[in-house]
Design a protein around this motif. Sequence first.
Motif, PDB file in Angstrom:
ATOM      1  N   TYR A 137       3.213   3.174   3.057  1.00  0.00           N
ATOM      2  CA  TYR A 137       3.431   2.086   4.211  1.00  0.00           C
ATOM      3  C   TYR A 137       4.948   1.778   3.905  1.00  0.00           C
ATOM      4  O   TYR A 137       5.495   1.591   2.894  1.00  0.00           O
ATOM      5  CB  TYR A 137       2.673   0.897   4.170  1.00  0.00           C
ATOM      6  CG  TYR A 137       1.484   1.210   4.709  1.00  0.00           C
ATOM      7  CD1 TYR A 137       0.942   0.608   6.107  1.00  0.00           C
ATOM      8  CD2 TYR A 137       0.174   1.967   3.997  1.00  0.00           C
ATOM      9  CE1 TYR A 137      -0.204   0.657   6.478  1.00  0.00           C
ATOM     10  CE2 TYR A 137      -0.889   2.387   4.656  1.00  0.00           C
ATOM     11  CZ  TYR A 137      -1.001   1.584   5.951  1.00  0.00           C
ATOM     12  OH  TYR A 137      -2.260   1.599   6.343  1.00  0.00           O
ATOM     13  N   LYS A 186       0.857  -1.102   0.021  1.00  0.00           N
ATOM     14  CA  LYS A 186       0.092   0.142   0.075  1.00  0.00           C
ATOM     15  C   LYS A 186       0.799   1.387   0.013  1.00  0.00           C
ATOM     16  O   LYS A 186       1.792   1.390   0.610  1.00  0.00           O
ATOM     17  CB  LYS A 186      -0.944   0.004   1.239  1.00  0.00           C
ATOM     18  CG  LYS A 186      -1.914  -1.053   1.344  1.00  0.00           C
ATOM     19  CD  LYS A 186      -2.585  -0.763   2.473  1.00  0.00           C
ATOM     20  CE  LYS A 186      -3.129  -2.195   3.110  1.00  0.00           C
ATOM     21  NZ  LYS A 186      -3.708  -1.904   4.623  1.00  0.00           N
ATOM     22  N   SER A 187       0.368   2.011  -0.523  1.00  0.00           N
ATOM     23  CA  SER A 187       1.249   3.309  -0.848  1.00  0.00           C
ATOM     24  C   SER A 187       1.311   4.213   0.547  1.00  0.00           C
ATOM     25  O   SER A 187       0.220   3.986   1.275  1.00  0.00           O
ATOM     26  CB  SER A 187       0.425   4.642  -1.611  1.00  0.00           C
ATOM     27  OG  SER A 187       0.564   4.108  -3.074  1.00  0.00           O
TER      28      SER A 187
END
Length: 157
Positions: free
Chosen positions: A44, A41-42
Amino acid sequence: MKRSLASAAAVCGLAAGSLLIGTPAQAASATCDTFYNNTAKSGYMYAFNLRDCKDVLGADAGDEYDWGDSTGELKGRATNNAESVMNKGTGSTYHIVRFSDYTAYNTREGYGCLSPNETHQGKYAADLWDNKLSDGGPAANSFSSHTWVSSCSWWVD
């Protein structure tokens, strides 16, 4: 005789050229690329129990004071067990992850940073066994906390 001398000279030339050009510090990992592009996920960071981004220990969009406690996104078995890490950070100011070899973001015991892009040792470190921390200690199986920072002077790749 001339042919064998020419062949030997060619081999020596190739060897010298490879010393001058060098090789990448760490080859890309197909497993890490797949995870980065299809699962991560962007915003993270990720820590993995095994090399090549296998067996997720945890993911976090914030700072983690102690990977060994029972709170936060990385807990228990995460502390001192990461063999690969990933950064898909997106922040404009705090986009670099600084991994510390001690709790509480302590850098005295050694640290290593990971950028979210490939322009400066970034995206992921597929094999931390190839890396040293700022104090010269091994990076693999050493991280106990992490924090997002805007700059860094010691990198893992």
